[in-house]
Scaffold this motif. Sequence first.
Motif, mmCIF file in Angstrom:
data_model
loop_
_atom_site.group_PDB
_atom_site.id
_atom_site.type_symbol
_atom_site.label_atom_id
_atom_site.label_comp_id
_atom_site.label_asym_id
_atom_site.label_seq_id
_atom_site.Cartn_x
_atom_site.Cartn_y
_atom_site.Cartn_z
ATOM 1 N N ALA A 1 0.832 -1.206 0.000
ATOM 2 C CA ALA A 1 0.000 0.000 0.000
ATOM 3 C C ALA A 1 0.865 1.254 0.000
ATOM 4 C CB ALA A 1 -0.925 -0.002 1.225
ATOM 5 N N SER A 2 1.939 1.227 0.790
ATOM 6 C CA SER A 2 2.855 2.368 0.844
ATOM 7 C C SER A 2 3.529 2.593 -0.495
ATOM 8 C CB SER A 2 3.899 2.141 1.939
ATOM 9 O OG SER A 2 4.837 3.206 1.974
ATOM 10 N N ALA A 3 3.957 1.503 -1.138
ATOM 11 C CA ALA A 3 4.607 1.610 -2.444
ATOM 12 C C ALA A 3 3.640 2.188 -3.475
ATOM 13 C CB ALA A 3 5.108 0.246 -2.894
ATOM 14 N N PHE A 4 2.384 1.747 -3.413
ATOM 15 C CA PHE A 4 1.366 2.259 -4.341
ATOM 16 C C PHE A 4 1.157 3.750 -4.147
ATOM 17 C CE2 PHE A 4 -3.095 3.438 -4.999
ATOM 18 C CZ PHE A 4 -3.227 3.174 -6.359
ATOM 19 N N MET A 5 1.020 4.187 -2.883
ATOM 20 C CA MET A 5 0.793 5.594 -2.593
ATOM 21 C C MET A 5 2.015 6.443 -2.952
ATOM 22 S SD MET A 5 -2.280 5.940 -1.704
ATOM 23 C CE MET A 5 -2.178 7.660 -1.198
ATOM 24 N N SER A 6 3.210 5.889 -2.754
ATOM 25 C CA SER A 6 4.432 6.624 -3.102
ATOM 26 C C SER A 6 4.525 6.832 -4.608
ATOM 27 C CB SER A 6 5.669 5.868 -2.606
ATOM 28 O OG SER A 6 5.736 5.871 -1.197
ATOM 29 N N GLU A 7 4.202 5.787 -5.366
ATOM 30 C CA GLU A 7 4.234 5.900 -6.826
ATOM 31 C C GLU A 7 3.194 6.909 -7.297
ATOM 32 O OE1 GLU A 7 3.504 5.104 -11.040
ATOM 33 O OE2 GLU A 7 2.071 4.964 -9.383
ATOM 34 N N LEU A 8 2.043 6.903 -6.644
ATOM 35 C CA LEU A 8 0.983 7.851 -6.988
ATOM 36 C C LEU A 8 1.426 9.280 -6.686
ATOM 37 C CD1 LEU A 8 -1.938 7.744 -8.082
ATOM 38 C CD2 LEU A 8 -2.724 7.736 -5.701
ATOM 39 N N ALA A 9 2.069 9.463 -5.539
ATOM 40 C CA ALA A 9 2.540 10.791 -5.145
ATOM 41 C C ALA A 9 3.584 11.323 -6.118
ATOM 42 C CB ALA A 9 3.125 10.738 -3.734
ATOM 43 N N GLN A 10 4.451 10.434 -6.598
ATOM 44 C CA GLN A 10 5.491 10.855 -7.535
ATOM 45 C C GLN A 10 4.924 11.246 -8.895
ATOM 46 O OE1 GLN A 10 9.378 8.467 -7.178
ATOM 47 N NE2 GLN A 10 7.920 7.202 -6.051
ATOM 48 N N ASN A 11 3.640 10.974 -9.085
ATOM 49 C CA ASN A 11 2.939 11.384 -10.298
ATOM 50 C C ASN A 11 1.851 12.397 -9.976
ATOM 51 O OD1 ASN A 11 3.912 9.592 -12.752
ATOM 52 N ND2 ASN A 11 3.916 8.307 -10.923
ATOM 53 N N ASN A 12 2.114 13.180 -8.901
ATOM 54 C CA ASN A 12 1.204 14.260 -8.500
ATOM 55 C C ASN A 12 -0.206 13.760 -8.223
ATOM 56 O OD1 ASN A 12 3.254 16.295 -8.841
ATOM 57 N ND2 ASN A 12 2.961 16.090 -11.049
ATOM 58 N N PHE A 13 -0.292 12.524 -7.706
ATOM 59 C CA PHE A 13 -1.559 11.889 -7.352
ATOM 60 C C PHE A 13 -2.515 11.819 -8.545
ATOM 61 C CE2 PHE A 13 0.115 13.169 -3.214
ATOM 62 C CZ PHE A 13 -0.032 11.979 -2.514
ATOM 63 N N ARG A 14 -1.931 11.638 -9.712
ATOM 64 C CA ARG A 14 -2.725 11.441 -10.928
ATOM 65 C C ARG A 14 -2.751 9.942 -11.227
ATOM 66 N NH1 ARG A 14 -3.073 16.156 -14.202
ATOM 67 N NH2 ARG A 14 -2.965 14.921 -16.113
ATOM 68 N N PHE A 15 -3.942 9.363 -11.243
ATOM 69 C CA PHE A 15 -4.073 7.926 -11.463
ATOM 70 C C PHE A 15 -3.745 7.534 -12.904
ATOM 71 C CE2 PHE A 15 -6.538 8.351 -7.592
ATOM 72 C CZ PHE A 15 -6.209 7.197 -6.900
ATOM 73 N N GLN A 16 -4.143 8.372 -13.828
ATOM 74 C CA GLN A 16 -3.973 8.019 -15.231
ATOM 75 C C GLN A 16 -2.539 8.251 -15.697
ATOM 76 O OE1 GLN A 16 -6.312 10.224 -18.084
ATOM 77 N NE2 GLN A 16 -6.354 8.526 -19.518
ATOM 78 N N SER A 17 -2.008 7.298 -16.412
ATOM 79 C CA SER A 17 -0.700 7.436 -17.043
ATOM 80 C C SER A 17 -0.794 8.418 -18.210
ATOM 81 C CB SER A 17 -0.222 6.067 -17.541
ATOM 82 O OG SER A 17 0.825 6.201 -18.468
ATOM 83 N N GLU A 18 0.356 9.006 -18.566
ATOM 84 C CA GLU A 18 0.409 9.884 -19.738
ATOM 85 C C GLU A 18 0.800 9.110 -20.995
ATOM 86 O OE1 GLU A 18 -0.101 13.454 -19.861
ATOM 87 O OE2 GLU A 18 -1.093 12.887 -17.990
ATOM 88 N N ARG A 19 0.887 7.806 -20.882
ATOM 89 C CA ARG A 19 1.361 6.982 -21.997
ATOM 90 C C ARG A 19 0.521 7.179 -23.266
ATOM 91 N NH1 ARG A 19 1.735 0.887 -20.412
ATOM 92 N NH2 ARG A 19 -0.476 1.335 -20.036
ATOM 93 N N HIS A 20 -0.774 7.383 -23.097
ATOM 94 C CA HIS A 20 -1.648 7.515 -24.264
ATOM 95 C C HIS A 20 -1.335 8.750 -25.099
ATOM 96 C CE1 HIS A 20 -3.504 10.091 -21.234
ATOM 97 N NE2 HIS A 20 -4.141 10.711 -22.204
ATOM 98 N N ARG A 21 -0.595 9.691 -24.545
ATOM 99 C CA ARG A 21 -0.274 10.926 -25.263
ATOM 100 C C ARG A 21 1.006 10.808 -26.088
ATOM 101 N NH1 ARG A 21 -0.008 15.886 -21.537
ATOM 102 N NH2 ARG A 21 -0.084 16.916 -23.589
ATOM 103 N N TYR A 22 1.688 9.677 -25.963
ATOM 104 C CA TYR A 22 2.965 9.500 -26.655
ATOM 105 C C TYR A 22 2.794 8.599 -27.877
ATOM 106 C CZ TYR A 22 5.375 11.647 -22.707
ATOM 107 O OH TYR A 22 5.805 12.525 -21.749
ATOM 108 N N ASN A 23 3.303 9.083 -29.003
ATOM 109 C CA ASN A 23 3.385 8.291 -30.231
ATOM 110 C C ASN A 23 4.873 8.077 -30.473
ATOM 111 O OD1 ASN A 23 3.322 7.168 -32.758
ATOM 112 N ND2 ASN A 23 2.114 8.782 -33.713
#
Length: 359
Positions: free
Chosen positions: A65-87
Amino acid sequence: MATTLVKAALSPLLTAPALLALTVAPARIREPILRYLREHVSNLTIKRAITALQWLTALGLASRASAFMSELAQNNFRFQSERHRYNWPKEVAIITGAASGFGALMSKSLAEKGVNIVAIDIKDELPADMRGNSKITYYRCDITDQSAVKELAAQVKEAHGAASILINNAGVYFRDDILTVPSDKLHKTFNVNIISHYYMLQAFLPDMIKAKKGHVVSLASMASFVGVPFFGTYTNTKAAVLNLHESLQRETRVLHNTPEIKFTIVHPTFADTPMVHTHQGELDKLGVVPIPATMVTDAIVKQILSGRGRQIIVAPGLEWISVLRALPHWFQTSLYMLEERSDGKVMKENHEEMKATQV
């Protein structure tokens, strides 16, 4: 081996089924297991084992749970990845120190994924296995010269368009003690390892901010977390890289309102690269075995392709060093002194041999 055992003990995927089998599983499953155990150990031992499994499962779940929250925090608590914006075939990645080591490996790996690579180094040309790659374009540039970096940025933008990935990878290392390190080595270490990061960011990050899209990767080290005798100049720069990474993340939120931009910082231990090869004899005396360089670069490429930012520690068995500064000073200093007692003589001898060759 010890690291593997700890990971297994704290894995809820292993401990939770065992705990359930011994406590709440249907009788047809639970009773045969308990009957078998009673043939070999006492009821008290079984009870203690169940208690241990309860604690390990709870700790494992808390860790996940801590690892999940830390990863989320490092992405400004944004759940969605930005991967879809990259070609990827249309993306441009800037990689410094690209002619060897981590830089060369990342250049080739990202190029295989279709990314257009702008490989930057001070060497006259790329290695032969990179020169024929149509996805890799080489620019010779002294990244410690701000005017040269500005000129480079203009050339790259005109030829390839705006970059969406910046990997500040270039680094140098000179082994010396703080009181005698020559001025030229001191300045070169700081200029390459940290000042160049500023120049590259100033040249390429504004386009990412404008597009609200980008990924900045900073190569730090496990040396970011702890000072090491005779490595002081190098470790100082790697601690600065970590602080720059943290400050930059906050500035992009506060000043530019671009939480979409991702930041990744990487802390490898000694890896099998040309920079480490020059000191292999010293590492052999200390019993240090470098990890494969691909262990580091594969993790970086995977992170970039995920469209998410993260702090990556690539140091099997040494991950705990990252939290050392959070511990009391008496504990930190005790560890340092124990290491100095066991390895200090060898480190001093290595240093004296190195100084003798410079005379």
